[in-house]
Design an enzyme around this catalytic site. Sequence first.
Site, PDB file in Angstrom:
ATOM      1  N   GLN A 154      38.878  42.153 -11.347  1.00 33.53           N
ATOM      2  CA  GLN A 154      37.894  43.055 -10.766  1.00 33.53           C
ATOM      3  C   GLN A 154      36.496  42.445 -10.786  1.00 33.53           C
ATOM      4  OE1 GLN A 154      38.868  46.347 -13.269  1.00 33.53           O
ATOM      5  NE2 GLN A 154      38.872  45.022 -15.041  1.00 33.53           N
ATOM      6  N   HIS A 184      33.839  60.013 -23.847  1.00 28.90           N
ATOM      7  CA  HIS A 184      34.646  59.433 -24.919  1.00 28.90           C
ATOM      8  C   HIS A 184      35.022  60.461 -25.982  1.00 28.90           C
ATOM      9  CE1 HIS A 184      32.871  55.327 -23.659  1.00 28.90           C
ATOM     10  NE2 HIS A 184      34.090  55.461 -23.178  1.00 28.90           N
ATOM     11  N   ASP A 231      35.889  49.094 -22.953  1.00 30.75           N
ATOM     12  CA  ASP A 231      34.529  49.139 -23.508  1.00 30.75           C
ATOM     13  C   ASP A 231      34.517  49.555 -24.969  1.00 30.75           C
ATOM     14  OD1 ASP A 231      34.404  52.085 -23.664  1.00 30.75           O
ATOM     15  OD2 ASP A 231      34.284  52.022 -21.485  1.00 30.75           O
ATOM     16  N   GLY A 270      49.290  47.838 -18.945  1.00 33.71           N
ATOM     17  CA  GLY A 270      49.691  49.096 -19.556  1.00 33.71           C
ATOM     18  C   GLY A 270      50.957  49.666 -18.962  1.00 33.71           C
ATOM     19  N   ASP A 278      42.550  55.732 -20.413  1.00 36.33           N
ATOM     20  CA  ASP A 278      41.144  55.596 -20.014  1.00 36.33           C
ATOM     21  C   ASP A 278      41.081  54.539 -18.921  1.00 36.33           C
ATOM     22  OD1 ASP A 278      38.403  55.531 -19.821  1.00 36.33           O
ATOM     23  OD2 ASP A 278      38.101  54.420 -21.689  1.00 36.33           O
ATOM     24  N   SER A 279      41.468  54.937 -17.733  1.00 31.22           N
ATOM     25  CA  SER A 279      41.620  53.987 -16.627  1.00 31.22           C
ATOM     26  C   SER A 279      40.475  54.112 -15.631  1.00 31.22           C
ATOM     27  CB  SER A 279      42.942  54.252 -15.894  1.00 31.22           C
ATOM     28  OG  SER A 279      42.873  55.487 -15.197  1.00 31.22           O
ATOM     29  N   THR A 280      40.413  53.156 -14.723  1.00 32.62           N
ATOM     30  CA  THR A 280      39.558  53.288 -13.565  1.00 32.62           C
ATOM     31  C   THR A 280      40.191  54.305 -12.613  1.00 32.62           C
ATOM     32  OG1 THR A 280      40.707  51.443 -12.503  1.00 32.62           O
ATOM     33  CG2 THR A 280      38.737  50.910 -13.777  1.00 32.62           C
ATOM     34  N   ASP A 281      39.543  54.543 -11.480  1.00 35.52           N
ATOM     35  CA  ASP A 281      40.109  55.442 -10.476  1.00 35.52           C
ATOM     36  C   ASP A 281      41.342  54.800  -9.843  1.00 35.52           C
ATOM     37  OD1 ASP A 281      38.286  57.871 -10.210  1.00 35.52           O
ATOM     38  OD2 ASP A 281      36.840  56.233 -10.208  1.00 35.52           O
TER      39      ASP A 281
END
Length: 281
Positions: free
Chosen positions: A31, A62, A86, A138, A155-158
């Site tokens: 990315q 979070h 992060d 994952g 906790d992923s991106t879109d």
Amino acid sequence: MSRWISESLYEDYRQGFKAGDVLFEEKTEHQDLIIFENDFFGRVMMLDGVTQTTDRDEFVYHEMISHVPILAHGAAKNVLIIGGGDGGVLREVLRHQDVQCTMVEIDASVVEMSKKYFPDHSAGAFDDSRCHLVIADGLKFVKETEDRFDVIIVDSTDPIGPGEVLFTSEFYKDCQRCLTEKGILVTQNGVPFFQGDEVTTTQERMSPHFADMNFYVVAVPTYVGGFMTLAWASNDPAARKQPIEVIEERFKAAGFDTNYYTPGVHVGAFSLPRYIEKLIK
């Protein structure tokens, strides 16, 4: 002249950040990553043109994606985080002293950049002996692991690019396989004011694999559009409906303070605005 960096998640609407120093900018194997300073939000991370986290408001997301499932479960010992490079979710999960955590992140560079440029996000959590960091896909991990978890946090991106596979029925089915009998799955699920189809699609794909599936909400300032939804799934319907007195007792016993999460917010977050209810079939 100041540089303005625009988020490009939506076709017809954009938000922009006035960037001071650009601290890191690189196209990685998976990315496009940029980290820059903003006078109000502090340091900002974007992946593929989409805001991921900022120093100023990271605690909101979070805390809610971590403490709601752990305290609803009430006896979680083993937690799996998918994504979350992060370190913010890891930090909050490990505030629960009895928890061991496995974290599976596909992109090692996100972890390393976060350690360097967002040290307060992880606050040393990557060095905690209770953390087992796995650099892997994952989707593949939940399909193959023999471990079982009380809570899984995605906790992923879109659902674009590398994160798209984490919104599939196959992935949800494999997550269910990895959960203990009363285990809970929570996933990032977008801002339904703009991304309403994600609520409907997630419900359709997740519901067949769990006895109880629903959503709860949290308002994160930089995730524009009002409330964002977090998807919730478990084979223990009672977990989502714990009374506030039970959550208060568990939170008090946990022995730490928060900046957004409270037992009242926890219970109230499952009361959905009507426009979100209408998206659920």
